[in-house]
Design a protein around this motif. Structure first.
Motif, short mmCIF file in Angstrom:
data_model
loop_
_atom_site.label_atom_id
_atom_site.label_comp_id
_atom_site.label_asym_id
_atom_site.label_seq_id
_atom_site.Cartn_x
_atom_site.Cartn_y
_atom_site.Cartn_z
N TRP A 148 0.83 -1.20 0.00
CA TRP A 148 0.00 0.00 0.00
C TRP A 148 0.86 1.25 0.00
N SER B 255 0.26 7.74 -0.82
CA SER B 255 -0.30 8.82 -1.63
C SER B 255 -0.37 8.37 -3.08
N TRP C 134 2.41 6.29 -5.55
CA TRP C 134 1.99 5.16 -6.38
C TRP C 134 2.33 5.41 -7.84
N PHE D 284 -3.24 2.12 -3.98
CA PHE D 284 -3.54 3.34 -3.22
C PHE D 284 -5.05 3.49 -3.20
#
Length: 290
Positions: free
Chosen positions: A173, A176, A180, A190
């Motif tokens: 993950w 922001s 990504w 994201f």
């Protein structure tokens, strides 16, 4: 008398360690300036002095102990005949405490088994393939990686009993959309909530996908490089397929859609607080940290 005891303690130690000498000077100044404050700190100072004095003996003992020898520790940890996937593992959770950056974390999912058929593009529209595919999540306890904290040291892979590496195979993950977008060599996700819509950007095996879940329209929109597919949220049934870059005969793989939808539901759940969902939850309402 108390000062005499301190002096006696230091008499044999000051010649052995410069740090002790500095602590002794600090002690003397402390007694002169604030005796009561110094007395409160005395256990801390004594522990520090003892640590310095004991360190050479502890190091020497460790160097001589066969348990810590190179021969005893040259072999890689044992692994089981199992390979990590994005969902499920043996849940030993070793990857969480061994990460030096605290990048690995636990989240929850609802166990489920989804059977679906992929659409294939044809002249003038689309149709479903005959063969069904299955995506299954067997456990509620799941593990993930927060990319922005991970330096890919692979320490989690060293301790993991399964093959693959948690920092590689478990869902990664980003913190922001910018990170990504910038790190296109790394698979990961994201998620954001804009007004009422849940939006998720995904990258799996180098392919990029986009998912929008609209609770008002009760529609899910899934976009790949081949097509845009709309689903009815409640039933996950296909509403329409709009060709983007695909050609006749191209099969639209829905595994990324179902994977991202499952991940979105789990990562935004409030039973565990972690790096991804914490910005969407008022802290005063947050449940206990998992």
């Amino acid at each position: 008398a108390f000062r005499d005891e301190i002096d006696a303690f230091l008499s044999g130690a000051l010649d052995k360690s410069a740090p002790l000498r500095e602590r002794a000077e600090e002690m003397t100044v402390g007694m002169a300036e604030d005796g009561a404050k110094f007395i409160r700190r005395l256990p801390e100072l004594l522990a520090a002095w003892a640590g310095v004095l004991n360190t050479p003996e502890l190091v020497a003992g460790a160097m001589e102990d066969p348990y810590y020898s190179q021969a005893k520790n040259a072999k890689s940890p044992n692994r089981i005949e199992s390979t990590l996937r994005i969902f499920d593992c043996i849940n030993c959770d070793k990857c969480v405490p061994v990460c030096p950056n605290d990048a690995n974390f636990v989240y929850s999912l609802t166990p489920q088994r989804i059977e679906y058929r992929n659409p294939v593009l044809i002249a003038g529209g689309w149709k479903l393939v005959d063969a069904a595919s299955i995506l299954e999540v067997k456990k509620d306890h799941q593990l993930a990686n927060f990319v922005d904290f991970c330096n890919e040291c692979a320490n989690c892979d060293t301790f993991c009993p399964e093959y693959g590496g948690p920092f590689i195979e478990k869902p990664s993950w980003f913190g922001s959309l910018a990170s990504w977008t910038r790190d296109r060599k790394t698979d990961g996700f994201f998620v954001d909530i804009i007004e009422s819509q849940r939006r998720m950007w995904g990258r799996m095996k180098g392919e990029e996908y986009y998912l929008v879940v609209d609770p008002i329209l009760q529609r899910d929109t899934y976009i790949s490089r081949l097509a845009e597919v709309e689903f009815m949220t409640e039933t996950a049934g296909i509403y329409t397929v709009l060709r983007i870059g695909g050609k006749d005969g191209d099969v639209i793989d829905l595994n990324p859609y179902y994977t991202m939808k499952i991940l979105m539901d789990g990562i935004l759940a409030t039973d565990r607080i972690h790096y991804v969902n914490t910005r969407f939850i008022p802290h005063r309402l947050a449940p206990t940290v998992g």
